[in-house]
Design an enzyme around this catalytic site. Structure first.
Site, PDB file in Angstrom:
ATOM      1  N   LYS A 186       0.849  -1.192   0.000  1.00  0.00           N
ATOM      2  CA  LYS A 186       0.000   0.000   0.000  1.00  0.00           C
ATOM      3  C   LYS A 186       0.889   1.249   0.000  1.00  0.00           C
ATOM      4  O   LYS A 186       1.641   1.476   0.942  1.00  0.00           O
ATOM      5  CB  LYS A 186      -0.893   0.044   1.245  1.00  0.00           C
ATOM      6  CG  LYS A 186      -1.911   1.174   1.178  1.00  0.00           C
ATOM      7  CD  LYS A 186      -2.444   1.611   2.524  1.00  0.00           C
ATOM      8  CE  LYS A 186      -1.513   2.542   3.250  1.00  0.00           C
ATOM      9  NZ  LYS A 186      -1.277   3.838   2.592  1.00  0.00           N
ATOM     10  N   PRO A 187       0.795   2.074  -1.047  1.00  0.00           N
ATOM     11  CA  PRO A 187       1.600   3.296  -1.077  1.00  0.00           C
ATOM     12  C   PRO A 187       0.934   4.420  -0.300  1.00  0.00           C
ATOM     13  O   PRO A 187      -0.197   4.289   0.178  1.00  0.00           O
ATOM     14  CB  PRO A 187       1.634   3.638  -2.565  1.00  0.00           C
ATOM     15  CG  PRO A 187       0.320   3.130  -3.080  1.00  0.00           C
ATOM     16  CD  PRO A 187      -0.012   1.904  -2.261  1.00  0.00           C
ATOM     17  N   SER A 188       1.628   5.550  -0.237  1.00  0.00           N
ATOM     18  CA  SER A 188       1.036   6.761   0.348  1.00  0.00           C
ATOM     19  C   SER A 188      -0.136   7.221  -0.512  1.00  0.00           C
ATOM     20  O   SER A 188      -0.083   7.142  -1.736  1.00  0.00           O
ATOM     21  CB  SER A 188       2.093   7.868   0.389  1.00  0.00           C
ATOM     22  OG  SER A 188       1.469   9.124   0.547  1.00  0.00           O
ATOM     23  N   GLU A 260      11.640   1.589   8.610  1.00  0.00           N
ATOM     24  CA  GLU A 260      12.589   2.567   8.046  1.00  0.00           C
ATOM     25  C   GLU A 260      11.962   3.937   8.249  1.00  0.00           C
ATOM     26  O   GLU A 260      11.034   4.314   7.529  1.00  0.00           O
ATOM     27  CB  GLU A 260      12.798   2.284   6.556  1.00  0.00           C
ATOM     28  CG  GLU A 260      13.402   0.929   6.255  1.00  0.00           C
ATOM     29  CD  GLU A 260      14.870   0.843   6.631  1.00  0.00           C
ATOM     30  OE1 GLU A 260      15.548   1.881   6.632  1.00  0.00           O
ATOM     31  OE2 GLU A 260      15.327  -0.262   6.946  1.00  0.00           O
ATOM     32  N   LEU A 261      12.473   4.681   9.224  1.00  0.00           N
ATOM     33  CA  LEU A 261      11.751   5.882   9.673  1.00  0.00           C
ATOM     34  C   LEU A 261      12.528   7.161   9.381  1.00  0.00           C
ATOM     35  O   LEU A 261      13.447   7.182   8.576  1.00  0.00           O
ATOM     36  CB  LEU A 261      11.425   5.725  11.158  1.00  0.00           C
ATOM     37  CG  LEU A 261      10.739   4.394  11.533  1.00  0.00           C
ATOM     38  CD1 LEU A 261      10.494   4.308  13.031  1.00  0.00           C
ATOM     39  CD2 LEU A 261       9.444   4.196  10.758  1.00  0.00           C
ATOM     40  N   CYS A 294      14.668  11.251   3.867  1.00  0.00           N
ATOM     41  CA  CYS A 294      14.842  10.769   5.238  1.00  0.00           C
ATOM     42  C   CYS A 294      16.273  10.955   5.731  1.00  0.00           C
ATOM     43  O   CYS A 294      16.512  11.256   6.887  1.00  0.00           O
ATOM     44  CB  CYS A 294      14.461   9.293   5.309  1.00  0.00           C
ATOM     45  SG  CYS A 294      15.381   8.278   4.148  1.00  0.00           S
ATOM     46  N   GLU A 393      12.055  16.392  12.819  1.00  0.00           N
ATOM     47  CA  GLU A 393      12.210  16.223  11.373  1.00  0.00           C
ATOM     48  C   GLU A 393      11.198  17.153  10.700  1.00  0.00           C
ATOM     49  O   GLU A 393       9.991  16.956  10.811  1.00  0.00           O
ATOM     50  CB  GLU A 393      11.937  14.772  10.971  1.00  0.00           C
ATOM     51  CG  GLU A 393      12.160  14.546   9.494  1.00  0.00           C
ATOM     52  CD  GLU A 393      11.807  13.140   9.043  1.00  0.00           C
ATOM     53  OE1 GLU A 393      10.738  12.630   9.418  1.00  0.00           O
ATOM     54  OE2 GLU A 393      12.610  12.557   8.291  1.00  0.00           O
ATOM     55  N   LYS A 464      17.735   4.304  17.149  1.00  0.00           N
ATOM     56  CA  LYS A 464      16.839   5.203  17.897  1.00  0.00           C
ATOM     57  C   LYS A 464      15.516   5.359  17.132  1.00  0.00           C
ATOM     58  O   LYS A 464      14.997   4.372  16.605  1.00  0.00           O
ATOM     59  CB  LYS A 464      17.545   6.532  18.179  1.00  0.00           C
ATOM     60  CG  LYS A 464      18.834   6.343  18.984  1.00  0.00           C
ATOM     61  CD  LYS A 464      19.344   7.649  19.567  1.00  0.00           C
ATOM     62  CE  LYS A 464      20.234   8.393  18.627  1.00  0.00           C
ATOM     63  NZ  LYS A 464      20.762   9.638  19.206  1.00  0.00           N
TER      64      LYS A 464
HETATM   65  P1  NAD Z   1       3.817   8.818   6.950  1.00  0.00           P
HETATM   66  O1  NAD Z   1       4.372   8.119   8.121  1.00  0.00           O
HETATM   67  O2  NAD Z   1       2.898   9.949   7.153  1.00  0.00           O
HETATM   68  O3  NAD Z   1       3.031   7.768   6.012  1.00  0.00           O
HETATM   69  C1  NAD Z   1       3.674   6.623   5.499  1.00  0.00           C
HETATM   70  C2  NAD Z   1       2.646   5.577   5.119  1.00  0.00           C
HETATM   71  O4  NAD Z   1       1.974   5.114   6.289  1.00  0.00           O
HETATM   72  C3  NAD Z   1       1.554   6.046   4.163  1.00  0.00           C
HETATM   73  O5  NAD Z   1       1.362   5.048   3.194  1.00  0.00           O
HETATM   74  C4  NAD Z   1       0.343   6.190   5.079  1.00  0.00           C
HETATM   75  O6  NAD Z   1      -0.887   6.029   4.390  1.00  0.00           O
HETATM   76  C5  NAD Z   1       0.574   5.046   6.044  1.00  0.00           C
HETATM   77  N1  NAD Z   1      -0.094   5.141   7.352  1.00  0.00           N
HETATM   78  C6  NAD Z   1      -0.402   6.258   8.058  1.00  0.00           C
HETATM   79  N2  NAD Z   1      -0.945   5.914   9.250  1.00  0.00           N
HETATM   80  C7  NAD Z   1      -0.960   4.563   9.302  1.00  0.00           C
HETATM   81  C8  NAD Z   1      -1.378   3.603  10.278  1.00  0.00           C
HETATM   82  N3  NAD Z   1      -1.871   3.968  11.458  1.00  0.00           N
HETATM   83  N4  NAD Z   1      -1.240   2.284   9.985  1.00  0.00           N
HETATM   84  C9  NAD Z   1      -0.700   1.886   8.807  1.00  0.00           C
HETATM   85  N5  NAD Z   1      -0.302   2.741   7.839  1.00  0.00           N
HETATM   86  C10 NAD Z   1      -0.424   4.061   8.090  1.00  0.00           C
HETATM   87  O7  NAD Z   1       5.088   9.251   6.064  1.00  0.00           O
HETATM   88  P2  NAD Z   1       5.145  10.163   4.763  1.00  0.00           P
HETATM   89  O8  NAD Z   1       4.780  11.550   5.107  1.00  0.00           O
HETATM   90  O9  NAD Z   1       4.463   9.473   3.625  1.00  0.00           O
HETATM   91  O10 NAD Z   1       6.714  10.080   4.437  1.00  0.00           O
HETATM   92  C11 NAD Z   1       7.674  10.885   5.054  1.00  0.00           C
HETATM   93  C12 NAD Z   1       8.342  10.150   6.192  1.00  0.00           C
HETATM   94  O11 NAD Z   1       8.931   8.934   5.718  1.00  0.00           O
HETATM   95  C13 NAD Z   1       9.493  10.948   6.784  1.00  0.00           C
HETATM   96  O12 NAD Z   1       9.479  10.797   8.175  1.00  0.00           O
HETATM   97  C14 NAD Z   1      10.724  10.289   6.180  1.00  0.00           C
HETATM   98  O13 NAD Z   1      11.901  10.482   6.915  1.00  0.00           O
HETATM   99  C15 NAD Z   1      10.297   8.859   6.154  1.00  0.00           C
HETATM  100  N6  NAD Z   1      11.095   8.091   5.194  1.00  0.00           N
HETATM  101  C16 NAD Z   1      12.015   7.201   5.681  1.00  0.00           C
HETATM  102  C17 NAD Z   1      12.838   6.502   4.790  1.00  0.00           C
HETATM  103  C18 NAD Z   1      13.867   5.531   5.273  1.00  0.00           C
HETATM  104  O14 NAD Z   1      14.345   4.732   4.488  1.00  0.00           O
HETATM  105  N7  NAD Z   1      14.255   5.566   6.542  1.00  0.00           N
HETATM  106  C19 NAD Z   1      12.688   6.695   3.415  1.00  0.00           C
HETATM  107  C20 NAD Z   1      11.731   7.602   2.967  1.00  0.00           C
HETATM  108  C21 NAD Z   1      10.929   8.288   3.861  1.00  0.00           C
END
Ligand code: NAD
Length: 491
Positions: A186-188, A260-261, A294, A393, A464
């Site tokens: 599931k993508p964003s 991966e956060l 990220c 962030e 962390k």
């Molecule tokens: P987000 O956490 O808002 O959303 C990510 C995904 O989670 C989306 O598909 C969203 O629909 C889903 N989601 C939201 N709530 C959920 C829940 N309760 N249960 C299950 N799924 C849920 O992130 P974003 O705004 O799309 O992306 C930006 C973030 O991603 C930044 O914090 C960035 O650092 C991080 N990121 C990390 C990496 C890495 O490799 N460490 C890479 C890219 C982006």
């Protein structure tokens, strides 16, 4: 824009229209125009997708195939993705606001890791230990040999972030499928079309039905995916807040979680740094993809003896960058993903100004760009490492410059963060820089460079609040396996 079948989920090898017919408008962040309506996953379709993945894992051929056969299927997938390169690059620009300068990298980078996963299927992933003589429970001695195999985990629910939608999806598909798992992805909701286009490539590649299923939607759909008992593992890329929610959602059924956060990485610039290297790296570290990365180094920890010169050089470099339409090849900095993301950046900027940090450059919407979610690359000097600007962030084009006097202080500042994803040290004393890099608590760090790419053997991940587990490289493949020890009496 919608290419055919982009209004459907991909479930059990078929393109499925959502029964409830609900859709969500997807907006081009550069024009604010709707580029299409993506299906929103109803419960019925998520149920179907999980059931299809479960069936494909429990009774289908995929986990039982010879690795060479899986490699051949992934090779076909690779070819189908390559054939659609122009579609993906265009979608990255109009859906994710990625500049054309960056879109070919965003395509090539994950393809290299898909190729790596295919190549690694040509290797044995079995360990055989030397025989031991051990007492039997029933008495007597046996000569024993232990073989440790790697097995797929099962059904993987993959949930991805909006900023690198093609890369993150391909990282997860490549590793999980290569190791014999099945997947629901599931993508964003901001970037569904890139992922639905991946479904078309997967279909053309002819994966067995149910091996890869793709649904779209938001938090509600993600919550179902991450809590369903039929799912064995959750592979998530996104923010730390959602990561911890997902861990809680997955806890009752004890799923493996790969998280991966986010990050707030520190770039340490020592007094002896080569400014010709440090400044361009510093500029990229908060302007690339409008700061929506990220691993970007958005905290610049700079020796006080060179800090003013460093800030002046950043200002000069950023001042000539063109901000605007990501589809224009001359553009260096495109838009933020949504108005809400820009509002968030603006709140941090106002708070930083009020807290006494010095605004050295930017800090506003670019004049003349009234449509699109643009924000000027912004540099703050004299920033306290304890401020929200340094600790949170922001995920926008904002650099916080923080001064230091000793190496120990620089390392302590870098480590005084809830995150631990990436970082960099710049110094002409490479040995000292290496020592300092070792002391910074992160999953990865660079010395005298901030490259876009890295070895396909190298893994990525955080400590962390930046995550749990590793993606990419051999460890990233093994993240989608569990080990089984088989002990046999030597014949
Ligand atoms: P987000 O956490 O808002 O959303 C990510 C995904 O989670 C989306 O598909 C969203 O629909 C889903 N989601 C939201 N709530 C959920 C829940 N309760 N249960 C299950 N799924 C849920 O992130 P974003 O705004 O799309 O992306 C930006 C973030 O991603 C930044 O914090 C960035 O650092 C991080 N990121 C990390 C990496 C890495 O490799 N460490 C890479 C890219 C982006």
């Amino acid at each position: 824009m919608a290419a055919p079948l982009m209004d459907r989920f991909y479930i059990g090898g078929e393109f499925v229209r959502p029964a409830a017919g609900a859709t969500d408008a997807v907006v081009n962040p550069a024009t604010e125009a709707v580029i299409g309506d993506a299906p929103v996953g109803g419960l019925a379709e998520i149920e179907q997708a999980i059931a299809a993945a479960r069936e494909a894992f429990d009774r289908g051929p995929w986990p039982r195939m010879a690795p060479a056969e899986r490699a051949a299927a992934l090779e076909r997938f690779h070819a189908e993705l390559i054939a659609r390169r122009a579609v993906f690059e265009q979608l990255l620009v109009i859906e994710a606001g990625c500049t054309t300068q960056l879109s070919s990298f965003m395509f090539d980078y994950p393809m290299k890791h898909l190729r790596f996963a295919i190549q690694m299927l040509g290797r044995e992933h079995v360990q055989i230990f030397p025989p031991v003589i051990a007492p039997n429970m029933g008495g007597g001695l046996s000569v024993l040999t232990t073989v440790v195999e790697r097995e797929p985990i099962g059904v993987v629910a993959a949930i991805t972030a909006y900023n690198f939608p093609f890369s993150i999806a391909i990282f997860k598909i490549a590793a999980a499928l290569a190791m014999g798992n099945t997947m629901v992805l599931k993508p964003s909701p901001f970037t569904p079309f890139v992922t639905l286009a991946i479904a078309q490539a997967a279909h053309a590649a002819g994966f067995p039905p149910g091996v890869l299923n793709i649904i779209t939607g938001g938090a509600a759909e993600g919550a179902v995916l991450t809590s369903d008992p039929r799912v064995d593992m959750v592979s998530f890329t996104g923010s730390d807040g959602v990561g911890s929610a997902i861990m809680a959602q997955a806890a009752p059924t004890l799923k493996r979680t790969l998280l991966e956060l986010g990050g707030k990485s520190a770039m340490i610039v020592r007094a002896d740094a080569d400014m010709a290297k440090a400044v361009p790296a510093g500029v990229m570290s908060f302007t690339m993809h409008c700061g929506q990365g990220c691993a970007l180094n958005t905290r610049h920890i700079v020796h006080n003896s060179i800090r003013k010169a460093y800030v002046a050089a950043l200002k000069a470099a950023v001042g000539v960058m063109s901000v605007g339409d990501p589809a224009d090849p001359a553009t260096a900095v495109g838009p933020l993903i949504r108005a809400s993301a820009r509002d968030r950046v603006e709140r941090y900027v106002e708070e930083a100004k009020a807290s006494g940090a010095t605004l050295a450059f930017g800090g506003r919407r670019p004049p003349g760009l009234d449509v699109g979610y643009y924000f000027e690359p912004t540099v703050f000097d004299d920033v306290a490492n304890t401020s929200a600007l340094s600790q949170d962030e922001i995920f926008g084009p904002v650099a916080a410059v923080i001064g230091f006097d000793t190496d120990e202080e620089a390392v302590a500042l870098a480590n005084a963060s809830p995150f631990g994803l990436s970082g960099a040290v710049f110094s002409r004393d490479v040995g000292r820089a290496y020592e300092m890099a070792r002391q910074v608590r992160t999953g990865g760090i660079q010395v005298n460079c901030v490259p876009l790419d890295m070895s396909a053997f190298s893994s990525m991940g955080g400590v962390k609040r930046s995550g749990i587990g590793r993606e990419l490289g051999l460890d990233g493949l093994y993240a989608y396996t569990s080990q089984k020890s088989i002990t046999m009496e030597a014949g």
